[in-house]
Design an enzyme around this catalytic site. Structure first.
Site, PDB file in Angstrom:
ATOM      1  N   THR A 199      29.054  43.835  45.023  1.00 49.91           N
ATOM      2  CA  THR A 199      29.163  42.522  45.642  1.00 49.91           C
ATOM      3  C   THR A 199      28.850  42.653  47.131  1.00 49.91           C
ATOM      4  O   THR A 199      29.034  43.710  47.712  1.00 49.91           O
ATOM      5  CB  THR A 199      30.604  42.003  45.447  1.00 49.91           C
ATOM      6  OG1 THR A 199      30.823  41.777  44.063  1.00 49.91           O
ATOM      7  CG2 THR A 199      30.848  40.716  46.218  1.00 49.91           C
ATOM      8  N   GLY A 252      37.270  42.609  40.062  1.00 51.53           N
ATOM      9  CA  GLY A 252      37.586  41.210  40.299  1.00 51.53           C
ATOM     10  C   GLY A 252      38.909  40.765  39.724  1.00 51.53           C
ATOM     11  O   GLY A 252      39.671  40.042  40.369  1.00 51.53           O
TER      12      GLY A 252
END
Length: 329
Positions: A199, A252
């Site tokens: 990310t 996440g």
């Protein structure tokens, strides 16, 4: 301290055997983004403009997992997500499930500024993009040959792949045999093979002490269609207020459970910790068995980062001339 500061990341959790060439490519991209951001800050651009500018640059380059080069879903498509937050009034915008928007972070900002909402997803987000006239492209634009090859390997191994740019041998080694399954990392109690998400994110405090944060991702390789991670969730993957700005990366589901980004601001406010102490505390005490990293800046011009993974692609720069780009501890 004082003055402006900027930090960028390209993901926490890096394969220890990552080829040197790939490491140098990552460092060059992070350096380019820092130079872009510092130039904007010297021109007195507000923090919110700078984080958008830098994350757009990261989304356009296929090296990391955002925008072009995003991880592929189990269906072989791209579903991108992003968020942005302006600290002074805690305004925020987020998007998920994007398949055609070239720069998700810019659509997230439009959600913040041009809609009555904070979060739009899937077909609603795509319709809003068309209404706002943002640049759209075919889904094929985001798909690279490298990602297609890694999706094939992930499907053969029947697993979610975190670092989908690890050479095929690494994937086969990590997913082969019962022993590998027994020793595998887990997500929500289920085994996964390799941990190294990529990310991207940026945090900035400008010369006026205004903080902002932005995060963007393509998610997990071979993820279920419709899966939403931490990156677009305000307080989890992204947070900014009048005290600090934070962008997270990593597992996440663990970041979501811990509301990791917001917790940095909370312990600064309620426990009186300094920025680096707050980051260290949150990484150590709030992740349970999860793996993650984060970058952060404070309104005083401090910059900090922390991670409990093998490495994190990151860089930072401050008004006094300090600049650093690194991967490992």
């Amino acid at each position: 301290m004082g003055g402006w500061a900027i930090a960028v990341h390209g993901g926490a959790g890096v394969d220890p055997n990552l080829p040197q060439e790939r490491q140098e490519e990552a460092k060059q991209l992070l350096t380019r983004c820092l130079n872009l951001g510092t130039s904007a800050l010297r021109s007195s651009l507000p923090a919110i403009d700078v984080v958008e500018l830098v994350v757009r640059e990261l989304e356009t380059d296929p090296l990391f997992n955002s925008g072009r080069g995003s991880a592929l879903t189990a269906k072989g498509t791209v579903e991108m997500e992003a968020s942005i937050m302006d600290g002074p009034r805690r305004r925020c915008g987020a998007v998920s499930g994007l398949t055609t928007v070239k720069n998700p972070v810019s659509l997230a900002r439009l959600v913040m500024e041009k809609s009555p909402h904070s979060y739009l997803a899937f077909s609603g987000a795509e319709e809003f993009a068309m209404q706002q006239g943002v640049e759209v492209v075919d889904n094929e634009y985001f798909i690279t040959e490298e990602n297609m090859g890694m999706l094939k390997l992930a499907k053969e191994a029947n697993t979610i792949v975190f670092d989908y740019r690890i050479p095929a041998l690494g994937l086969e080694t990590c997913s082969a045999g019962a022993g590998a399954v027994e020793n595998a990392l887990q997500m929500n109690g289920l085994p996964i093979s390799i941990y190294a998400p990529e990310t991207v994110g940026c945090v900035v405090v400008d010369g006026q002490g205004r903080c902002a944060a932005a995060t963007s991702t393509g998610g997990l390789m071979n993820k279920m269609s419709g899966r939403i991670g931490d990156s677009p969730l305000i307080g989890a993957g992204t947070y900014a207020c009048d005290i600090c700005a934070v962008s997270c990366t990593g597992e996440g589901e663990a970041i979501i459970r811990a509301t990791l980004a917001r917790d940095v601001a909370a312990v600064m406010e309620y426990k009186g910790l300094e920025l680096q102490d707050a980051v260290d505390y949150v990484i150590k005490e709030r992740l349970d068995e999860g793996k993650a990293g984060m970058i952060a800046v404070s309104r005083n011009g401090e910059v900090a980062y922390g991670f409990n993974t093998t490495g994190m692609f990151r860089g930072c720069a401050t008004e006094d001339g300090f600049m650093e780009v690194g991967i490992w501890e």
